[in-house]
Structure formats: C-alpha cells, structure tokens
Design an enzyme around this catalytic site. Sequence first.
Site, PDB file in Angstrom:
ATOM      1  N   ILE A  80      57.087 125.961  91.295  1.00  0.00           N
ATOM      2  CA  ILE A  80      57.995 125.084  92.043  1.00  0.00           C
ATOM      3  C   ILE A  80      57.144 124.130  92.863  1.00  0.00           C
ATOM      4  CG2 ILE A  80      58.250 126.784  93.911  1.00  0.00           C
ATOM      5  CD1 ILE A  80      61.084 125.577  94.380  1.00  0.00           C
ATOM      6  N   VAL A  82      57.792 120.440  95.424  1.00  0.00           N
ATOM      7  CA  VAL A  82      58.610 119.343  95.944  1.00  0.00           C
ATOM      8  C   VAL A  82      57.643 118.283  96.458  1.00  0.00           C
ATOM      9  CG1 VAL A  82      60.242 118.693  97.772  1.00  0.00           C
ATOM     10  CG2 VAL A  82      60.584 120.828  96.494  1.00  0.00           C
ATOM     11  N   GLU A 114      54.372 135.051  91.733  1.00  0.00           N
ATOM     12  CA  GLU A 114      53.141 135.183  92.499  1.00  0.00           C
ATOM     13  C   GLU A 114      53.010 133.971  93.405  1.00  0.00           C
ATOM     14  OE1 GLU A 114      52.030 136.292  89.053  1.00  0.00           O
ATOM     15  OE2 GLU A 114      52.284 138.312  89.850  1.00  0.00           O
ATOM     16  N   TYR A 126      60.624 132.313  99.835  1.00  0.00           N
ATOM     17  CA  TYR A 126      60.946 133.416  98.918  1.00  0.00           C
ATOM     18  C   TYR A 126      61.527 134.609  99.678  1.00  0.00           C
ATOM     19  CZ  TYR A 126      57.875 130.663  95.875  1.00  0.00           C
ATOM     20  OH  TYR A 126      57.300 129.645  95.150  1.00  0.00           O
TER      21      TYR A 126
HETATM   22  C1  LIG Z   1      57.291 125.438  98.994  1.00  0.00           C
HETATM   23  C2  LIG Z   1      58.111 124.160  98.771  1.00  0.00           C
HETATM   24  C3  LIG Z   1      58.549 124.113  97.308  1.00  0.00           C
HETATM   25  C4  LIG Z   1      59.358 124.211  99.659  1.00  0.00           C
HETATM   26  O1  LIG Z   1      60.161 123.101  99.321  1.00  0.00           O
HETATM   27  P1  LIG Z   1      61.059 122.329 100.420  1.00  0.00           P
HETATM   28  O2  LIG Z   1      62.017 121.470  99.691  1.00  0.00           O
HETATM   29  O3  LIG Z   1      60.191 121.664 101.414  1.00  0.00           O
HETATM   30  O4  LIG Z   1      61.792 123.576 101.106  1.00  0.00           O
HETATM   31  P2  LIG Z   1      63.220 123.577 101.824  1.00  0.00           P
HETATM   32  O5  LIG Z   1      63.417 122.314 102.608  1.00  0.00           O
HETATM   33  O6  LIG Z   1      64.259 123.953 100.835  1.00  0.00           O
HETATM   34  O7  LIG Z   1      63.004 124.776 102.865  1.00  0.00           O
HETATM   35  C5  LIG Z   1      63.113 126.097 102.373  1.00  0.00           C
HETATM   36  C6  LIG Z   1      62.390 127.048 103.298  1.00  0.00           C
HETATM   37  O8  LIG Z   1      60.985 126.869 103.200  1.00  0.00           O
HETATM   38  C7  LIG Z   1      60.410 127.161 104.468  1.00  0.00           C
HETATM   39  N1  LIG Z   1      59.844 125.921 104.994  1.00  0.00           N
HETATM   40  C8  LIG Z   1      60.020 124.664 104.530  1.00  0.00           C
HETATM   41  N2  LIG Z   1      59.278 123.796 105.235  1.00  0.00           N
HETATM   42  C9  LIG Z   1      58.635 124.532 106.171  1.00  0.00           C
HETATM   43  C10 LIG Z   1      57.697 124.217 107.199  1.00  0.00           C
HETATM   44  N3  LIG Z   1      57.273 122.961 107.399  1.00  0.00           N
HETATM   45  N4  LIG Z   1      57.214 125.218 107.963  1.00  0.00           N
HETATM   46  C11 LIG Z   1      57.620 126.493 107.764  1.00  0.00           C
HETATM   47  N5  LIG Z   1      58.514 126.861 106.793  1.00  0.00           N
HETATM   48  C12 LIG Z   1      59.001 125.890 106.031  1.00  0.00           C
HETATM   49  C13 LIG Z   1      61.528 127.639 105.377  1.00  0.00           C
HETATM   50  O9  LIG Z   1      61.652 129.044 105.170  1.00  0.00           O
HETATM   51  C14 LIG Z   1      62.702 126.897 104.761  1.00  0.00           C
HETATM   52  O10 LIG Z   1      63.912 127.525 105.057  1.00  0.00           O
HETATM   53  P3  LIG Z   1      64.790 127.038 106.324  1.00  0.00           P
HETATM   54  O11 LIG Z   1      64.980 125.567 106.151  1.00  0.00           O
HETATM   55  O12 LIG Z   1      66.036 127.822 106.193  1.00  0.00           O
HETATM   56  O13 LIG Z   1      63.967 127.373 107.519  1.00  0.00           O
HETATM   57  C15 LIG Z   1      57.295 122.890  99.146  1.00  0.00           C
HETATM   58  O14 LIG Z   1      56.778 123.062 100.446  1.00  0.00           O
HETATM   59  C16 LIG Z   1      56.153 122.583  98.199  1.00  0.00           C
HETATM   60  O15 LIG Z   1      56.339 121.942  97.159  1.00  0.00           O
HETATM   61  N6  LIG Z   1      54.942 123.040  98.541  1.00  0.00           N
HETATM   62  C17 LIG Z   1      53.773 122.780  97.712  1.00  0.00           C
HETATM   63  C18 LIG Z   1      53.863 123.546  96.398  1.00  0.00           C
HETATM   64  C19 LIG Z   1      54.005 125.015  96.623  1.00  0.00           C
HETATM   65  O16 LIG Z   1      53.474 125.577  97.562  1.00  0.00           O
HETATM   66  N7  LIG Z   1      54.750 125.643  95.698  1.00  0.00           N
HETATM   67  C20 LIG Z   1      54.953 127.062  95.734  1.00  0.00           C
HETATM   68  C21 LIG Z   1      53.917 127.718  94.887  1.00  0.00           C
HETATM   69  S1  LIG Z   1      54.082 129.483  94.956  1.00  0.00           S
END
Ligand SMILES: CC(C)(COP(=O)(O)OP(=O)(O)OC[C@H]1O[C@@H](n2cnc3c(N)ncnc32)[C@H](O)[C@@H]1OP(=O)(O)O)[C@@H](O)C(=O)NCCC(=O)NCCS
Length: 188
Positions: A80, A82, A114, A126
């Site tokens: 995943i 974003v 993982e 997660y």
């Molecule tokens: C992990 C990732 C996919 C989350 O996507 P996102 O669209 O930003 O996430 P969301 O806005 O849906 O937030 C979901 C949850 O993520 C966590 N989260 C998101 N941004 C955060 C931040 N800046 N700090 C802490 N937690 C955070 C929170 O638990 C959040 O839930 P909440 O809004 O209820 O508090 C994104 O940060 C990303 O692409 N990261 C780089 C790639 C990666 O790490 N992929 C996962 C590989 S295992």
Amino acid sequence: MSVLMRRAKVHDLDAIMRLERATFVNDAWPEEAMRREIESPHGYYLVAVDDEEEDPERRLLGYAGLLAPADGGQGDIQTIAVAPFARGIGLGRGLMHALITQARRRHVAELFLEVRADNPIARALYASLGFVEIGVRRGYYQPDGVDAISMRLTVPAAVTRPAESGVAAGRDDPAAAARRAAGERGGA
Ligand SMILES: CC(C)(COP(=O)(O)OP(=O)(O)OC[C@H]1O[C@@H](n2cnc3c(N)ncnc32)[C@H](O)[C@@H]1OP(=O)(O)O)[C@@H](O)C(=O)NCCC(=O)NCCS
C-alpha cells in the site's frame, strides 16, 4: 480533488511504478513483479485517482494490493502506498477497508502482512483495523537491515470497524508462510 477508487489496470503501471520507486526507495518492486501482481487472477489491486487532475504526476493518489486465492483460506496484503501530498486524509484507510472487504468476498478467513519495524504510521493504521502482531523477521528488509513485523487479521464477518473486527489468535499455516516468503517484499 475528486477521488475515485477502482481496480488497477496494466495502463496504470507507469504511474504506480513512479509512486512505488519514490515511496520504497531501497526496496521497490521491479516493474515486472508489479505487473504480474496486477494481472494475477489471485490478485486484487486498487488505485485511488484524482479524476479531475490533469497533471499525470499528481493523478495517482495511491494504490494497494491483496493476494488471495478465490477459494478462500488465507490472503496477504501485498502493498500500500499513498502519495505524500495526499496522505492523512483517509485514503490509506479507505484502500485497506476495500481490500479487507474483497478478502471477505473471497472467503478469506485470515489476512497477513509484513510491515517495517521503523514505520509507526503504517503499524498504527494496521493496528486500528484489527491486525495483531504475530512475529518479527529479523533483518527482513534489505539492504537496510530493518526487521519486519508480521501481522494477522481475522477477517471480520461483515464490518471492518476495529470494535467489531473479531480479532482472534490462530495457528499459522505453512502454505501461507511459503506464499508470503515467495513475495519480493513479502508484505505491505
Ligand atoms: C501508511 C500510509 C499508506 C497511510 O496512508 P494515509 O492515506 O496517509 O492514511 P490515512 O489518512 O487513511 O490514516 C490512517 C491511519 O494512519 C495513521 N496515520 C496517518 N498519518 C499519520 C501520521 N502523520 N502520524 C501518525 N499516524 C498517522 C493513523 O493511525 C491514521 O488513522 P487516524 O486518522 O484514525 O488517526 C501512507 O502513510 C504511506 O503511503 N506511507 C508510505 C508507504 C508505506 O509506509 N506503506 C506501508 C508499507 S507496510
């Protein structure tokens, strides 16, 4: 921004690989591996796109993939991501909900993934979805030498809200472990 979530197609590959390489700098999947995943009958890959965006660099907001045989059993969240400019507005959670819903449709009882130990944001996402930590694979992510945390979700019957996710401990399955071990990055 007008967000549309749909099945990924091969014509999305260029944009997906741009985001893949920018996101997973040291352990990006090769393009061919990503293509195989998208085309696999056991795969279910989604993209979130901004339908109104004309700049191709900003059209793809995110992608996520599930690998789950249609005959049920166990499945894996493969990846995943974003785009940095679209983070924190619920897209990651939305993509994950959609993958879990699809896993349920495929009669998947348990989902595995993982995640890098040094990725607190993904781990929090997660955990909030009901995934529980079941183990550590030391030095799994190379060349960085970072541990992988293995997580498992007992796929909830009808809803994916954590309070109703029905998280339960269960036995790991050697076939699923072998499948996970065969994946290039082996997890999200
Ligand atoms: C992990 C990732 C996919 C989350 O996507 P996102 O669209 O930003 O996430 P969301 O806005 O849906 O937030 C979901 C949850 O993520 C966590 N989260 C998101 N941004 C955060 C931040 N800046 N700090 C802490 N937690 C955070 C929170 O638990 C959040 O839930 P909440 O809004 O209820 O508090 C994104 O940060 C990303 O692409 N990261 C780089 C790639 C990666 O790490 N992929 C996962 C590989 S295992």
